[in-house]
Design an enzyme around this catalytic site. Structure first.
Site, short mmCIF file in Angstrom:
data_model
loop_
_atom_site.label_atom_id
_atom_site.label_comp_id
_atom_site.label_asym_id
_atom_site.label_seq_id
_atom_site.Cartn_x
_atom_site.Cartn_y
_atom_site.Cartn_z
N HIS A 97 24.73 -19.98 20.10
CA HIS A 97 25.17 -18.44 19.11
C HIS A 97 24.94 -17.41 19.65
O HIS A 97 24.90 -16.33 18.96
CB HIS A 97 24.52 -18.87 17.69
CG HIS A 97 24.92 -20.13 16.97
ND1 HIS A 97 26.07 -20.16 15.98
CD2 HIS A 97 24.48 -21.33 17.07
CE1 HIS A 97 26.23 -21.29 15.50
NE2 HIS A 97 25.30 -22.10 16.15
N GLY B 236 -0.01 -22.28 42.48
CA GLY B 236 -0.27 -21.90 41.35
C GLY B 236 0.99 -22.46 40.45
O GLY B 236 0.72 -23.17 39.39
N ARG B 237 2.29 -22.28 40.81
CA ARG B 237 3.41 -22.92 39.92
C ARG B 237 3.44 -24.52 40.15
O ARG B 237 4.26 -25.03 39.27
CB ARG B 237 4.67 -22.14 40.41
CG ARG B 237 4.82 -22.13 41.98
CD ARG B 237 5.76 -21.32 42.17
NE ARG B 237 6.31 -21.30 43.65
CZ ARG B 237 5.66 -20.34 44.52
NH1 ARG B 237 4.70 -19.64 44.14
NH2 ARG B 237 5.87 -20.40 45.71
N GLU C 189 -4.66 -8.92 35.61
CA GLU C 189 -4.54 -9.12 34.27
C GLU C 189 -5.42 -10.20 33.40
O GLU C 189 -5.77 -9.85 32.54
CB GLU C 189 -2.98 -9.39 34.33
CG GLU C 189 -1.78 -8.65 34.95
CD GLU C 189 -1.63 -8.81 36.20
OE1 GLU C 189 -2.60 -9.33 36.82
OE2 GLU C 189 -0.38 -8.35 36.56
N GLU D 194 10.07 -17.96 42.32
CA GLU D 194 9.02 -17.81 43.18
C GLU D 194 8.98 -18.49 44.55
O GLU D 194 8.43 -18.20 45.52
CB GLU D 194 7.57 -17.65 42.23
CG GLU D 194 6.52 -16.95 42.94
CD GLU D 194 5.49 -16.63 41.85
OE1 GLU D 194 5.34 -15.56 41.39
OE2 GLU D 194 4.63 -17.66 41.85
N LYS E 114 1.94 -5.16 43.13
CA LYS E 114 0.66 -5.31 42.63
C LYS E 114 -0.15 -3.97 43.41
O LYS E 114 -0.89 -3.42 42.69
CB LYS E 114 -0.09 -6.66 43.15
CG LYS E 114 0.26 -7.53 42.09
CD LYS E 114 -0.54 -8.71 42.67
CE LYS E 114 -0.17 -10.19 41.92
NZ LYS E 114 -0.76 -11.40 42.82
N LYS F 38 -6.64 -19.08 39.62
CA LYS F 38 -6.89 -19.93 41.18
C LYS F 38 -7.87 -19.07 41.93
O LYS F 38 -8.84 -19.34 42.51
CB LYS F 38 -5.74 -20.35 41.64
CG LYS F 38 -5.63 -21.12 43.14
CD LYS F 38 -4.53 -21.38 43.72
CE LYS F 38 -4.46 -21.76 45.09
NZ LYS F 38 -3.41 -21.94 45.50
O1 F6P Z 1 2.61 -13.98 40.40
C1 F6P Z 1 2.02 -14.41 41.62
C2 F6P Z 1 0.70 -15.43 41.38
O2 F6P Z 1 0.04 -15.50 42.45
C3 F6P Z 1 1.54 -16.89 40.93
O3 F6P Z 1 1.73 -17.52 42.13
C4 F6P Z 1 0.13 -17.30 40.40
O4 F6P Z 1 0.52 -18.55 39.70
C5 F6P Z 1 -0.39 -16.25 39.43
O5 F6P Z 1 -0.03 -15.09 40.17
C6 F6P Z 1 -1.60 -16.18 38.81
O6 F6P Z 1 -2.71 -16.42 39.91
P1 F6P Z 1 -4.18 -16.82 39.78
O7 F6P Z 1 -4.33 -18.19 39.22
O8 F6P Z 1 -4.99 -16.63 41.12
O9 F6P Z 1 -4.75 -15.73 38.86
#
Ligand code: F6P
Length: 556
Positions: free
Chosen positions: A395, A278-279, A224, A364, A521, A218
């Site tokens: 189990h 995002g979630r 990452e 979150e 972060k 987003k």
């Molecule tokens: O973990 C933090 C966060 O901002 C989440 O809320 C989000 O889903 C994720 O990082 C990834 O963010 P992006 O889609 O901006 O890469």
């Protein structure tokens, strides 16, 4: 000031834990906590019928909970005290209920059919949603039909989604769950971890000429994701040159300039908006890898399932409202019983990533210690969400649920029909699921154990008897789906999204920001700069020691 902001500010001075119903719920818990659910079932032969409800192939049985009509009455009063009805309306009206980020929360608009109206600042966002959905559908058809070709004219065989958090967990889980609907020969992979082995092991299964990368972010700033995307780009360019990027990379983002700066043509970017968290984004273009796998038609069924749950949530009376009931039951244990966790047990191999998705969704969203106006909350909020597929979980950790010392409310999720029946195996799976909910509820009494052990000599009996007792009274909900389909999965996910929202409203937290993720972060960026010799900072002795240890041992 809008009436929303004025009313919200007033709520700051009416903390939920100072309402009379909060105190009455505590009293009620103290008065009823020794009542065993076994007695409640014995007293009321209609308990299952009274405490279950069904919607379009999804049954919620909440009868195995430590509740009576009075409990529900009080919990519903709590919902009223938190002004729940008004919050639902504010959400639908596009008020900026994500107050710390000044954003509306309109993921429900993503599931609305074409022609609906959801206004944000006078603009119908459903039209924007439908435009992106149509663009995603055209692209998905082109890839699935072999019309979208790689740099040397070959069709796509592998799709690699690069994203993390909400840009990974939702589509990954839905893709796994809907495997029976996936197009054979088109393999969809998900790469999230910055640990290089995740990408490397995925690329071992792919060929550059037939691989399509989706960079899903987003913000398009998540380190990452960008590191993995650049590594994937290098892998492609090494084999096929720079010109290949246009045919092998597309993006899903709300940050067009950053997408273009990466080198992806804006024509190959699928957008979404600030009002989609995002979630909560699997319903948006973030669902593209799912759509590629199952096709636009089935993806629309997934959206339709979500919309059916929205309709139910916004219209059904709270006493017969699945998300509201699940939320209230969760609050009953979390807040009034002091249970710290909530377990999710899908009895379906395809749903094995559901606990991970719900972990992000719930933790979150409601893992907050201050209220939405910044006030400190002096009661517990969101629980630890965890879980594992059944029967494997039986189990592994069910021992603790049956005979440990903790109260662990559980949700059992059970498709009643399997896409892979394999002889009698599905009935065995179902029998196990139902047996667990029954055993957790009933327990095994001393009289029952004595009957089983009557043949043993006295001292052996004394030793074994307490070990074979099961206290029971462990609460659970069962969510039974006629079959796991795009539609019923859509309902299930929307159900949990709304449950989390309702709990956030009652606890008074903003379920739509996530400031807690930022600090780690920042520190990671700082430590990386120090490793590169570009910065220095004082750390605690442990962190400094570990840094030194790493730098002495790291071989590059
Ligand atoms: O973990 C933090 C966060 O901002 C989440 O809320 C989000 O889903 C994720 O990082 C990834 O963010 P992006 O889609 O901006 O890469």
């Amino acid at each position: 000031m809008s009436s929303f902001l004025e009313q919200m500010a007033q709520q700051r001075h009416a903390a939920i834990n100072s309402t009379p119903v909060w105190a009455r719920l505590h009293q009620h818990q103290r008065a009823t906590r020794h009542v065993h659910m076994r007695e409640l079932f014995e007293q009321d032969s209609q308990r299952f019928h009274r405490y279950s409800l069904e919607l379009d192939g999804l049954l919620l049985d909440y009868s195995k909970n430590r509740i009576t009509d009075r409990t529900l009455e009080l919990l519903l009063e709590l919902a009223d005290a938190a002004n729940l009805g008004q919050w639902l309306q504010w959400m639908r009206d596009g008020e900026r209920i994500n107050v710390s980020e000044q954003r509306a929360v309109l993921h429900t608009a993503l599931r609305q059919p074409a022609g609906s109206r959801v206004l944000l600042d006078g603009v119908n966002v459903v039209d924007q949603v439908q435009d992106v959905l149509a663009a995603c559908s055209r692209f998905a058809e082109a890839v699935r039909g072999g019309d979208w070709r790689g740099h040397d004219g070959q069709p796509v065989r592998d799709v690699v989604n690069i994203g993390i958090g909400g840009s990974d967990l939702g589509p990954l889980m839905v893709h796994e769950a809907l495997r029976p609907y996936c197009q054979p020969g088109l393999n969809v992979h998900f790469v999230s971890n910055v640990d290089g082995q995740h990408l490397a092991q995925t690329l071992e299964q792919c060929q550059p000429a037939t691989t399509l990368f989706i960079v899903a972010s987003k913000s398009f700033t998540t380190p990452e994701t960008l590191l993995n995307a650049h590594a994937a780009r290098r892998w492609l360019v090494a084999a096929a040159g720079d010109a290949a990027v246009a045919r092998h990379f597309v993006a899903i983002s709300s940050n067009r300039p950053a997408v273009q700066a990466f080198g992806i043509d804006a024509a190959n970017m699928f957008g979404f908006w600030g009002w989609v968290g995002g979630r909560y984004s699997v319903w948006s273009a973030i669902g593209l890898p799912v759509m590629l796998a199952i096709g636009p038609e089935q993806f629309r069924q997934f959206l339709a399932g979500g919309a059916a749950m929205d309709e139910h949530f916004f219209r059904a009376p709270f006493a017969r409202n699945m998300p509201v009931l699940l939320a209230l039951l969760g609050i009953w244990y979390n807040t009034f019983y002091g249970a710290h966790t909530h377990a999710i047990m899908p009895y379906d191999h395809g749903l094995r990533r559901l606990p991970a998705h719900l972990q992000q969704l719930d933790m979150e969203s409601n893992g907050k210690r201050v209220g939405r106006c910044g006030e400190r909350l002096d009661f517990d909020t969101g629980p630890v969400i965890w879980g594992e597929e059944g029967v494997n979980s039986q189990h592994a950790f069910f021992q603790l649920l049956h005979q440990g010392t903790r109260l662990v409310p559980c949700d059992f999720i059970l498709p009643l029909n399997s896409h892979y029946p394999q002889g009698d195996q599905h009935r065995v799976l179902v029998a196990n699921c139902l047996a667990q909910t029954e055993a957790l509820m009933r327990g095994k009494s001393e009289a029952e154990v004595l009957r089983e052990l009557a043949h043993l000599p006295g001292d052996e009996l004394d030793m074994l008897l307490p070990q074979k007792l099961f206290p029971g009274n462990q609460p659970s909900n069962t969510l039974a789906l006629d079959r796991l389909t795009p539609y019923t999965l859509g309902m299930l996910l929307a159900l949990y999204e709304h449950k989390v929202f309702v709990q956030g409203v009652i606890w008074g937290v903003n379920s739509f920001d996530q400031w807690g993720v930022e600090y780690g972060k920042q520190l990671a960026a700082q430590l990386l700069a120090e490793m590169d010799g570009k910065a220095s900072a004082a750390h605690d002795a442990s962190t400094s020691g570990l840094m030194r240890h790493f730098q002495e041992r790291f071989h590059g």
